[in-house]
Design a protein around this motif. Structure first.
Motif, mmCIF file in Angstrom:
data_model
loop_
_atom_site.group_PDB
_atom_site.id
_atom_site.type_symbol
_atom_site.label_atom_id
_atom_site.label_comp_id
_atom_site.label_asym_id
_atom_site.label_seq_id
_atom_site.Cartn_x
_atom_site.Cartn_y
_atom_site.Cartn_z
ATOM 1 N N MET A 97 0.823 -1.354 -0.149
ATOM 2 C CA MET A 97 0.285 -0.105 0.333
ATOM 3 C C MET A 97 0.850 1.373 -0.128
ATOM 4 S SD MET A 97 -2.651 1.073 -0.553
ATOM 5 C CE MET A 97 -4.251 -0.055 0.067
ATOM 6 N N LYS A 98 1.531 0.936 0.566
ATOM 7 C CA LYS A 98 2.843 2.176 0.599
ATOM 8 C C LYS A 98 3.692 2.692 -0.645
ATOM 9 C CE LYS A 98 7.573 3.106 2.131
ATOM 10 N NZ LYS A 98 8.576 3.543 3.066
ATOM 11 N N LYS A 99 3.549 1.043 -1.497
ATOM 12 C CA LYS A 99 4.002 1.932 -2.860
ATOM 13 C C LYS A 99 3.496 2.509 -4.154
ATOM 14 C CE LYS A 99 8.024 -1.425 -2.628
ATOM 15 N NZ LYS A 99 8.393 -3.598 -3.004
ATOM 16 N N VAL A 100 1.884 1.586 -3.360
ATOM 17 C CA VAL A 100 1.460 1.857 -4.029
ATOM 18 C C VAL A 100 0.848 3.754 -4.288
ATOM 19 C CG1 VAL A 100 -1.047 1.769 -4.905
ATOM 20 C CG2 VAL A 100 -0.163 -0.251 -4.210
ATOM 21 N N LEU A 101 0.718 3.864 -2.932
ATOM 22 C CA LEU A 101 0.063 5.846 -2.543
ATOM 23 C C LEU A 101 1.429 6.289 -2.940
ATOM 24 C CD1 LEU A 101 -0.961 4.780 1.389
ATOM 25 C CD2 LEU A 101 -2.434 6.009 -1.096
ATOM 26 N N ALA A 102 2.681 5.832 -2.813
ATOM 27 C CA ALA A 102 3.841 6.637 -2.841
ATOM 28 C C ALA A 102 3.312 6.762 -4.447
ATOM 29 C CB ALA A 102 5.019 5.497 -2.907
ATOM 30 N N ASN A 103 3.691 5.415 -5.797
ATOM 31 C CA ASN A 103 3.497 6.238 -6.845
ATOM 32 C C ASN A 103 2.641 7.899 -7.016
ATOM 33 O OD1 ASN A 103 5.830 3.766 -7.671
ATOM 34 N ND2 ASN A 103 4.516 2.272 -7.207
ATOM 35 N N LYS A 104 1.646 6.341 -6.217
ATOM 36 C CA LYS A 104 0.161 7.007 -7.228
ATOM 37 C C LYS A 104 0.983 9.095 -5.830
ATOM 38 C CE LYS A 104 -4.689 8.520 -6.222
ATOM 39 N NZ LYS A 104 -5.994 7.058 -5.729
ATOM 40 N N ALA A 105 1.210 9.015 -5.164
ATOM 41 C CA ALA A 105 1.762 10.558 -4.432
ATOM 42 C C ALA A 105 2.819 11.272 -5.578
ATOM 43 C CB ALA A 105 2.616 10.411 -3.178
ATOM 44 N N GLU A 145 0.117 23.677 -12.564
ATOM 45 C CA GLU A 145 0.116 24.283 -12.372
ATOM 46 C C GLU A 145 1.541 25.406 -13.217
ATOM 47 O OE1 GLU A 145 3.258 23.900 -9.075
ATOM 48 O OE2 GLU A 145 1.631 23.634 -8.267
ATOM 49 N N GLU A 146 1.592 24.539 -14.391
ATOM 50 C CA GLU A 146 1.878 25.098 -15.479
ATOM 51 C C GLU A 146 1.792 26.093 -16.588
ATOM 52 O OE1 GLU A 146 5.766 22.814 -17.777
ATOM 53 O OE2 GLU A 146 6.240 22.399 -15.659
ATOM 54 N N GLU A 147 0.557 24.541 -16.796
ATOM 55 C CA GLU A 147 -0.514 25.183 -17.606
ATOM 56 C C GLU A 147 -0.825 26.180 -17.007
ATOM 57 O OE1 GLU A 147 -3.261 21.255 -17.870
ATOM 58 O OE2 GLU A 147 -1.862 20.635 -19.662
ATOM 59 N N LEU A 148 -1.482 26.038 -15.900
ATOM 60 C CA LEU A 148 -2.750 27.616 -15.192
ATOM 61 C C LEU A 148 -1.339 28.482 -15.836
ATOM 62 C CD1 LEU A 148 -4.414 28.188 -13.525
ATOM 63 C CD2 LEU A 148 -3.285 27.840 -10.907
ATOM 64 N N LYS A 149 0.099 28.676 -15.816
ATOM 65 C CA LYS A 149 0.668 29.521 -15.504
ATOM 66 C C LYS A 149 0.677 30.149 -16.611
ATOM 67 C CE LYS A 149 4.319 29.058 -11.694
ATOM 68 N NZ LYS A 149 5.713 28.600 -11.271
ATOM 69 N N GLU A 150 0.243 29.431 -17.497
ATOM 70 C CA GLU A 150 0.525 29.209 -18.992
ATOM 71 C C GLU A 150 -0.655 30.159 -19.497
ATOM 72 O OE1 GLU A 150 1.442 26.746 -21.801
ATOM 73 O OE2 GLU A 150 3.859 26.176 -20.854
ATOM 74 N N ALA A 151 -1.765 29.484 -19.536
ATOM 75 C CA ALA A 151 -3.018 29.782 -19.237
ATOM 76 C C ALA A 151 -3.525 31.355 -18.357
ATOM 77 C CB ALA A 151 -4.286 29.070 -18.942
ATOM 78 N N ARG A 175 1.672 15.919 -12.222
ATOM 79 C CA ARG A 175 0.218 16.491 -12.646
ATOM 80 C C ARG A 175 -0.198 17.270 -12.102
ATOM 81 N NH1 ARG A 175 -5.116 12.937 -11.291
ATOM 82 N NH2 ARG A 175 -6.436 14.916 -11.832
ATOM 83 N N MET A 176 0.246 17.190 -10.797
ATOM 84 C CA MET A 176 -0.216 18.796 -10.572
ATOM 85 C C MET A 176 1.059 20.018 -10.944
ATOM 86 S SD MET A 176 -1.023 18.462 -5.696
ATOM 87 C CE MET A 176 0.343 20.026 -5.665
ATOM 88 N N ALA A 177 2.037 19.508 -10.845
ATOM 89 C CA ALA A 177 3.129 19.923 -11.060
ATOM 90 C C ALA A 177 2.790 20.706 -12.813
ATOM 91 C CB ALA A 177 4.635 19.820 -12.128
ATOM 92 N N LYS A 178 2.137 20.024 -13.794
ATOM 93 C CA LYS A 178 2.077 20.643 -14.917
ATOM 94 C C LYS A 178 0.507 21.033 -15.205
ATOM 95 C CE LYS A 178 -0.013 16.858 -18.548
ATOM 96 N NZ LYS A 178 0.147 16.104 -19.271
#
Length: 151
Positions: free
Chosen positions: A126-134, A145-151, A140-143
């Protein structure tokens, strides 16, 4: 004189009869003395045998006493050995019961360990799954945020 001769003959016959009786009595006396001597010898032999038997009886009685004491000692040691065996049997029985309880506890502990190991494996996955998901979420958040800065 005839009367005297008859009287003399009668006395002679009487004397001969008395001598015959005397000889018979002396012979009977000799026989009785021989029997008495034999009886005395038998009495002596019997007394000697009686003494010998008394001595043997004393020796046998002493041996019986010694053997009886030995038997009593053997019986005491047998009883002590039996008591020791019984005590050891009780101790073995107690140890066997303790062993059974310990084996049951070991089995329960192994079952709990298996459950804990399974739970730990599940938690690790579960830790690995959650780490991968995080990590994916951060990407995705970084992406975004970039899209938000670009827009």
């Amino acid at each position: 004189m005839e009367a005297i001769k008859k009287k003399m003959q009668a006395m002679k016959v009487e004397k001969d009869n008395a001598c015959d009786r005397c000889d018979a009595c002396e012979e009977a006396s000799k026989v009785a003395k021989l029997r008495a001597e034999k009886a005395e010898e038998e009495v002596l032999e019997l007394m000697n045998k009686a003494r010998q038997l008394e001595t043997e009886l004393d020796v046998t009685t002493e041996r019986l006493s010694l053997i009886t004491l030995q038997l009593e000692e053997k019986e005491k040691s047998l009883m002590a050995a039996e008591a020791e065996v019984n005590a050891l049997n009780r101790r073995v029985q107690g140890l066997e019961e303790d062993l059974e309880k310990t084996e049951e506890k070991l089995l329960l502990a192994n079952q709990k360990l298996d459950k804990a190991a399974t739970a730990a494996d599940d938690s690790e996955r579960m830790k690995k799954v959650l780490a991968n998901k995080a990590e994916e979420d951060e990407k995705r958040m970084a992406k975004l945020e970039e899209e938000l800065k670009e827009a």
